[in-house]
Design a protein around this motif. Sequence first.
Motif: not given
Length: 604
Positions: A242-249, A366-372, A442-444, A449-455
């Motif tokens: 059910g999660e989104f996966k982002y495919e890069l262009s 400071i917030l770590s990426s994993i916390m967010l 949109n939040m998904e 995008l975070y998991k893809s490495g772009i965000l």
Amino acid sequence: MENTETYAIGIVGFGPKGFYGFERLIAYLREHNNDRSIQIHIFNNTSFLASGDVYRTDQPEYLIMNYANRNINGWILQEPYALATSTPDFVSWLTENRFANAAPNEYAPRAIVGKYLEDCYQLVLDQLPINVRVVPHIGTVSNVFKRGEEYQVKYTEAESGKENSIQCNSLLFTTGHHTFTSQKNTTSKENSVDFIYPVEEKLKPINKDSLVAIKGFGLTAIDAILALTEGRQGMFERKGNGEFKYELSGREPLKIYPFSRTGLPMVPRNGAPNSNAELHFFTDDLVRHLKKNKPVSFKCTILPLIKKEFYFAYYRVLFKNHGHQFYFDDDFTVIENQVQYFHEDFPECPVFNWEAIVDPFRDEPILSSIMLQYYLEFLIEEAKRGEDESPFMAAVSVWRKISPLFNELYSFGGLDAASQKEFDTYYFGLFNRLSYGPPVKNMEKMLALYKSGILDFSFVKSANISENTLNNNYTLQIKNARKTEINYYLNATISRAKEGEFKNELYQNLLKNGLVREFKNKLNTSYNPGCIEINKDGNAIDAKGRVDKNITFYGTPTEGITCDNDTLSRTKNNFASVWAKGVCTSILNKAGITEKYEREENVL
């Protein structure tokens, strides 16, 4: 004897609020049914009349509403009724025109909402009385002078750049004086953008594989992030879980770094209607009492009541989820005792914590990426459960119910000066973040995008950006910690009125010409929120303190003296109806007709 003299009316700013004013005006003019020649001059920066810049019809479909379909209606059930052959609400219109995702709980593209608003406008135009002529002017109004009993409206045509002026007898201003200072990028640097709309035009220069910093993490920032990814042919696909996966262009930036004061994203929503649960502490009776005892302290009087409403909503759902009934009592200690006994029986259940809801990372510099990441996953899961199942969502949704009542207390200097300043500078943004967030979809996408490495969330909190004069780039840095070079900087914050500021040229000139004056809250201390002063009908107060019934403000220009002027609402701070009725009275008076136009409005 027929009166052939033309009465000229100007509407400055013709997005949804401009259209609402226009629709009410035509309805009242039809009811009056006089034969006076009337011209309605419409002034707008672009040709997107009725839709305006926010809902312009040429924007991409991935820019969607944060307002479910069922809440959108371009019409108001009020006498005199609209002069149109039909008055469809948005869901009916979507269904009739066979649009996909027409369900009441869905979130439509903003461009489709714009098409609906433009159709509503056309329905009124099709039924114009024969003595009424509509004259659109596509350009920017920069000044208004008073000449005798008339107003000279100076504007610059968008296409030719030519300066023109029109004389009007009555004016309605709906254009924002502090929200959008300009539709053009006001910075001289080619690698920075102060205003991201229209996104396809403004963000086009951003190269692929570049490093982009985005100030803000709200709805505008999400639009910018989607424009740089999905808008560049990137694809979001649902996986089996059910999660989104982002495919890069391959056309995206290398990294996108959002950053803001708190580092917190908005709380998303699932589109379901608000629960039917009533407010128990912030009630109509309470508001009536407080309005008689102005000024009101936000921190001492209002905030404790808001916290109690959050608390009660949270435990109402938590109790229900465990098969218990949560009972209201006027004595709050009785309510607290119920909670205490509940937690003794269910010690594993999370205890309500106001601070954890409004800013769970307040003590984290400071917030770590994993916390967010974990926080985003939490918000998405809670939003999917909705306010009938999630205690957290039940709590944060409370503000949407409180807001109309709070507006009655806030408006026209109802809070003491210090309280208004505190609300404007902190709590307004806080409650917006909690209660008016994006669709959960949109939040998904942000999480994907975070998991893809772009965000990248490495600089999401406590970061500052500065120009690098050596190479014309920027440096994004957390104080005394890591930093990175930035190729493009986007400002994705939408400014509100700020203390003592009038950035827009038009409103500076209105002040200079004495047609308006600045609103000052002088209760206990002093606070100038950076807005114009109006009376309770929306009429301007001039430099000498006189009411000018021929100048009215509606929507964004009234922010700071009213609160939360929802762009699409036809009922909130509705100065359109009283303006339209007043214009008809002025026409009668100017024609020498002495009887008063006294029809009372009946809201069904």
